[in-house]
Motif scaffolding. Structure first.
Motif, PDB file in Angstrom:
ATOM      1  N   LEU A  30       0.831  -1.194   0.000  1.00 46.85           N
ATOM      2  CA  LEU A  30       0.000   0.000   0.000  1.00 46.85           C
ATOM      3  C   LEU A  30       0.869   1.248   0.000  1.00 46.85           C
ATOM      4  O   LEU A  30       1.965   1.257   0.548  1.00 46.85           O
ATOM      5  N   THR A  31       0.351   2.316  -0.603  1.00 43.19           N
ATOM      6  CA  THR A  31       0.992   3.620  -0.498  1.00 43.19           C
ATOM      7  C   THR A  31       0.460   4.302   0.763  1.00 43.19           C
ATOM      8  O   THR A  31      -0.535   3.858   1.362  1.00 43.19           O
ATOM      9  N   PRO A  47     -10.041  -0.327  12.443  1.00 40.90           N
ATOM     10  CA  PRO A  47      -9.480  -0.357  11.088  1.00 40.90           C
ATOM     11  C   PRO A  47      -8.652  -1.621  10.873  1.00 40.90           C
ATOM     12  O   PRO A  47      -7.838  -2.002  11.708  1.00 40.90           O
ATOM     13  N   ALA A  48      -8.881  -2.304   9.742  1.00 36.84           N
ATOM     14  CA  ALA A  48      -8.173  -3.552   9.449  1.00 36.84           C
ATOM     15  C   ALA A  48      -7.213  -3.341   8.287  1.00 36.84           C
ATOM     16  O   ALA A  48      -7.623  -3.212   7.138  1.00 36.84           O
ATOM     17  N   VAL A  49      -5.936  -3.283   8.618  1.00 32.84           N
ATOM     18  CA  VAL A  49      -4.890  -3.166   7.594  1.00 32.84           C
ATOM     19  C   VAL A  49      -3.844  -4.245   7.861  1.00 32.84           C
ATOM     20  O   VAL A  49      -2.651  -4.026   7.689  1.00 32.84           O
ATOM     21  N   ASP A  50      -4.314  -5.400   8.302  1.00 34.05           N
ATOM     22  CA  ASP A  50      -3.412  -6.498   8.629  1.00 34.05           C
ATOM     23  C   ASP A  50      -2.892  -7.167   7.361  1.00 34.05           C
ATOM     24  O   ASP A  50      -3.530  -7.130   6.311  1.00 34.05           O
ATOM     25  N   GLY A  51      -1.706  -7.767   7.492  1.00 35.39           N
ATOM     26  CA  GLY A  51      -1.134  -8.518   6.385  1.00 35.39           C
ATOM     27  C   GLY A  51      -0.716  -7.672   5.201  1.00 35.39           C
ATOM     28  O   GLY A  51      -0.606  -8.166   4.080  1.00 35.39           O
ATOM     29  N   LYS A  52      -0.446  -6.386   5.446  1.00 39.75           N
ATOM     30  CA  LYS A  52      -0.066  -5.492   4.350  1.00 39.75           C
ATOM     31  C   LYS A  52       1.429  -5.181   4.386  1.00 39.75           C
ATOM     32  O   LYS A  52       2.074  -5.266   5.419  1.00 39.75           O
ATOM     33  N   ASN A  53       1.967  -4.813   3.244  1.00 37.27           N
ATOM     34  CA  ASN A  53       3.368  -4.405   3.144  1.00 37.27           C
ATOM     35  C   ASN A  53       3.433  -2.889   3.163  1.00 37.27           C
ATOM     36  O   ASN A  53       3.070  -2.230   2.184  1.00 37.27           O
ATOM     37  N   LEU A  54       3.883  -2.343   4.263  1.00 33.77           N
ATOM     38  CA  LEU A  54       3.995  -0.889   4.451  1.00 33.77           C
ATOM     39  C   LEU A  54       5.452  -0.496   4.660  1.00 33.77           C
ATOM     40  O   LEU A  54       5.747   0.575   5.183  1.00 33.77           O
ATOM     41  N   VAL A  90       4.027  -5.728   7.485  1.00 39.24           N
ATOM     42  CA  VAL A  90       5.450  -5.466   7.300  1.00 39.24           C
ATOM     43  C   VAL A  90       5.673  -3.959   7.283  1.00 39.24           C
ATOM     44  O   VAL A  90       5.195  -3.269   6.382  1.00 39.24           O
ATOM     45  N   LEU A  91       6.389  -3.453   8.296  1.00 38.73           N
ATOM     46  CA  LEU A  91       6.699  -2.029   8.387  1.00 38.73           C
ATOM     47  C   LEU A  91       8.200  -1.820   8.531  1.00 38.73           C
ATOM     48  O   LEU A  91       8.653  -0.836   9.095  1.00 38.73           O
ATOM     49  N   ASN A  92       8.971  -2.740   8.003  1.00 40.10           N
ATOM     50  CA  ASN A  92      10.421  -2.634   8.091  1.00 40.10           C
ATOM     51  C   ASN A  92      10.899  -1.328   7.452  1.00 40.10           C
ATOM     52  O   ASN A  92      10.534  -1.004   6.320  1.00 40.10           O
TER      53      ASN A  92
END
Length: 273
Positions: free
Chosen positions: A33-34, A51-58, A77-79
């Motif tokens: 996601l942007t 709010p559900a933003v689980d399993g996203k690449n951030l 993922v918020l690395n």
């Protein structure tokens, strides 16, 4: 918690670990996601819902000052993400990855950080008051962070994958506040806790090998059966602390520490340092 829900949690953890090993830096299968898409998703959430933003690449996104309050960010993922001043109060960050993330000044009050990867993260001045923590914070910077009334004790009920505990090895927590928290069995090895506040903190069986506690305030702390080998206690305040059963070997500065009412210290212990 039912047997089924426990089993489900461990399956999620196992899947996250396998995913990290299999996908590496690419994180395939984690929708990217942007910042704009993320904020839009949060805003579109029905009022009162989580709010559900689980399993996203951030990963690597600039998410400074974003209000995630109450969001489900589990297995995300918020690395390397920039979360300076972000609000993550009551967020679910179970099995999420925040390695090298910048969380300086962020608020994580009452957040759930179960099996969360925070190695190398910047948490200077962050507020984790009331958070639940069992995670990897190796080489993390917790300078002046608030870790008050936290439950960071090891999970003694679920050890099928080994002892689940907080790992603060080689961390920096200068002037951090751990007061009234439970960090039982936490590994603090080789960390710098100079002038940290650990008032009434439960540190049962915690490992302080090679740790700098110079000037730290451990008034009323529970250090029973803790390991203090090559630990620096110069000018530390151990007033009414309990060191019963603790291992003290090659401790530095104990003669300069305040030990009024300290339990578990014997004349032999004092003379052998």
């Amino acid at each position: 918690m039912t047997h089924r829900s426990k089993a489900g949690r461990w399956r999620v953890l196992a899947c996250a670990i396998v995913a990290a090993a299999a996908f590496g830096a690419q994180w395939e299968g984690y929708p990217k996601l942007t910042r704009e898409e993320l904020i839009a998703t949060i805003k579109e959430t029905e009022q009162g819902a989580r709010p559900a933003v689980d399993g996203k690449n951030l990963s690597e996104l600039d998410l400074s000052s974003v209000d995630f309050r109450g969001a489900n960010l589990s297995a995300s993922v918020l690395n390397g993400a920039k979360l300076v001043g972000a609000t993550l109060d009551r967020c679910n960050l179970t099995v999420s990855f925040l390695e090298g993330a910048n969380l300086s000044g962020a608020s994580l009050r009452e957040a759930v950080l179960f099996s969360t990867q925070l190695a190398g993260a910047n948490l200077t001045g962050a507020d984790l008051t009331g958070a639940r923590l069992i995670g990897d914070l190796r080489k993390a910077d917790l300078t002046k962070a608030k870790l008050i009334r936290m439950n960071a004790a090891a999970d003694m009920k679920n050890q099928s994958m080994g002892l689940m505990r907080a790992n603060l090895v080689n961390a920096t927590a200068i002037e951090a506040d751990f007061s009234d928290s439970d960090f039982s069995r936490t590994d603090f090895s080789f960390s710098d806790l100079s002038r940290a506040k650990l008032l009434r903190t439960t540190l049962y069986r915690a490992d302080f090998s090679g740790v700098v506690l110079a000037g730290a305030d451990l008034t009323g702390a529970d250090l029973r059966n803790a390991v203090l080998i090559d630990t620096d206690l110069t000018d530390a305040n151990l007033t009414n602390a309990d060191l019963t059963g603790a291992t003290l070997r090659s401790v530095r500065g104990l003669d300069k520490a305040t030990t009024t009412g300290t339990r578990g210290l014997t004349p032999e212990t004092m003379s052998n340092q």
